[in-house]
Enzyme design. Structure first.
Site, PDB file in Angstrom:
ATOM      1  N   ASP A 138     -41.743 -35.317 -52.711  1.00 14.76           N
ATOM      2  CA  ASP A 138     -42.826 -34.790 -51.874  1.00 14.76           C
ATOM      3  C   ASP A 138     -44.032 -34.433 -52.739  1.00 14.76           C
ATOM      4  O   ASP A 138     -45.089 -34.056 -52.225  1.00 14.76           O
ATOM      5  CB  ASP A 138     -42.350 -33.621 -50.994  1.00 14.76           C
ATOM      6  CG  ASP A 138     -41.825 -32.445 -51.792  1.00 14.76           C
ATOM      7  OD1 ASP A 138     -41.759 -32.535 -53.040  1.00 14.76           O
ATOM      8  OD2 ASP A 138     -41.466 -31.422 -51.157  1.00 14.76           O
TER       9      ASP A 138
ATOM     10  N   GLU B 176     -35.623 -27.619 -62.273  1.00 14.66           N
ATOM     11  CA  GLU B 176     -37.062 -27.647 -62.581  1.00 14.66           C
ATOM     12  C   GLU B 176     -37.520 -26.366 -63.265  1.00 14.66           C
ATOM     13  O   GLU B 176     -37.105 -25.255 -62.893  1.00 14.66           O
ATOM     14  CB  GLU B 176     -37.862 -27.875 -61.269  1.00 14.66           C
ATOM     15  CG  GLU B 176     -39.358 -27.983 -61.539  1.00 14.66           C
ATOM     16  CD  GLU B 176     -40.148 -28.652 -60.417  1.00 14.66           C
ATOM     17  OE1 GLU B 176     -39.544 -29.118 -59.438  1.00 14.66           O
ATOM     18  OE2 GLU B 176     -41.390 -28.695 -60.537  1.00 14.66           O
TER      19      GLU B 176
HETATM   20  O1  KIV Z   1     -41.299 -34.003 -55.558  1.00 13.44           O
HETATM   21  C1  KIV Z   1     -41.032 -34.238 -56.749  1.00 13.44           C
HETATM   22  O2  KIV Z   1     -41.670 -35.022 -57.442  1.00 13.44           O
HETATM   23  C2  KIV Z   1     -39.906 -33.525 -57.331  1.00 13.44           C
HETATM   24  C3  KIV Z   1     -39.745 -33.639 -58.815  1.00 13.44           C
HETATM   25  C4  KIV Z   1     -40.659 -32.667 -59.456  1.00 13.44           C
HETATM   26  C5  KIV Z   1     -38.357 -33.465 -59.258  1.00 13.44           C
HETATM   27  O3  KIV Z   1     -39.190 -32.856 -56.663  1.00 13.44           O
END
Ligand code: KIV
Length: 259
Positions: free
Chosen positions: A44, A182
């Site tokens: 997202d 994260e």
């Molecule tokens: O939406 C995204 O790109 C993510 C990554 C940061 C793992 O969730």
């Protein structure tokens, strides 16, 4: 290389470093797959990197299905997971199941990624029981940014480490095939990685995870806003874009194109 499944992906833990990257369109997915990434996430983060939003919060299920289907249409043979967007995981089971069903059936993806810890484990267990592979996501969860006030690092205190280990174990019990971790303290990440049997894929979580994921426009040097300090830029794609557009504009104005 035979296509990984969420089952074989899981078995990569302890075998070799795992490489994941985001992608939001068929073109980029093809280049990422050509380079040999193990899994593509239709994140997202499409919202704040490609669609001009400040955060991932305005991203909807329709948008995720649209971008997810584009990546799957690239038919790269690489495992593809699609993010469940903001707040979708917090509806009751019927709507959550239906949102995950839409992602799987409308995009053809291999899995759904869901941000959430132990509090979501019972809901996730019902999704995996329905036959939908789930990729967990703990540590910083960008969908929480308005509550957190900022993108903050996790795992700085023993209490936070305990919570993250409990989150990871609860998700493992719920049947996730892997977990994204994260923006987490590196030593905390080492402990969380050792605490579960599923691969922990870090982003801003240091070198001790089972693998790494980065947002493609960040690592390619395409992002126009700021990028997180943990990101390494492996290319300067923005320079190539600028050169290409400037060359085109100049050639038309100077009547050098078309010939
Ligand atoms: O939406 C995204 O790109 C993510 C990554 C940061 C793992 O969730």
């Amino acid at each position: 290389m035979p296509k990984l499944t969420t089952h074989t992906f899981r078995k990569l833990k302890g075998q070799r470093p795992i490489v994941a990257v985001t992608s939001y369109d068929a073109l980029t997915a093809r280049y990422a797959a050509e380079a040999g990434v193990d899994i593509i996430l239709v994140g997202d983060s499409v919202g704040d990197t490609m669609l001009g939003f400040d955060t991932t919060i305005p991203v909807t299920l329709d948008m995720m299905c649209h971008h997810g289907a584009a990546v799957v249409r690239a038919r790269t043979g690489t495992l593809v997971a699609v993010d469940l967007p903001f707040a979708e995981a917090h509806h009751g089971h019927d709507r959550l199941l239906d949102s995950c069903r839409r992602i799987m059936q409308e995009t053809g993806a291999d899995a759904v990624k869901i941000e959430g810890g132990a509090e979501l484990a019972p809901a996730i267990a019902r999704i995996t029981a329905a036959g939908i592979p789930v990729w967990g996501h703990i540590g910083l969860r960008p969908q929480q940014v308005l509550v957190l006030g900022r993108y903050k690092k996790f795992g700085a205190t023993p209490g936070e480490i305990e919570t993250l280990i409990a989150d990871a174990r609860a998700l493992e019990q719920a049947g996730v095939f892997s977990i994204v971790l994260e923006l987490t303290d590196h030593e905390a990440a080492r402990k969380i990685t050792a605490a579960v049997s599923v691969p922990l894929i870090g982003i801003g979580a240091g070198p001790h995870c089972d693998g790494q994921i980065l947002v493609a426009p960040d690592l390619l040097g395409l992002t126009t806003g700021g990028i997180p300090s943990f990101v390494q830029q492996f290319a300067d794609a923005a320079a190539e874009y600028r050169k290409g557009f400037a060359g085109y504009v100049a050639a038309v104005r100077e009547k050098k194109f078309p010939r």
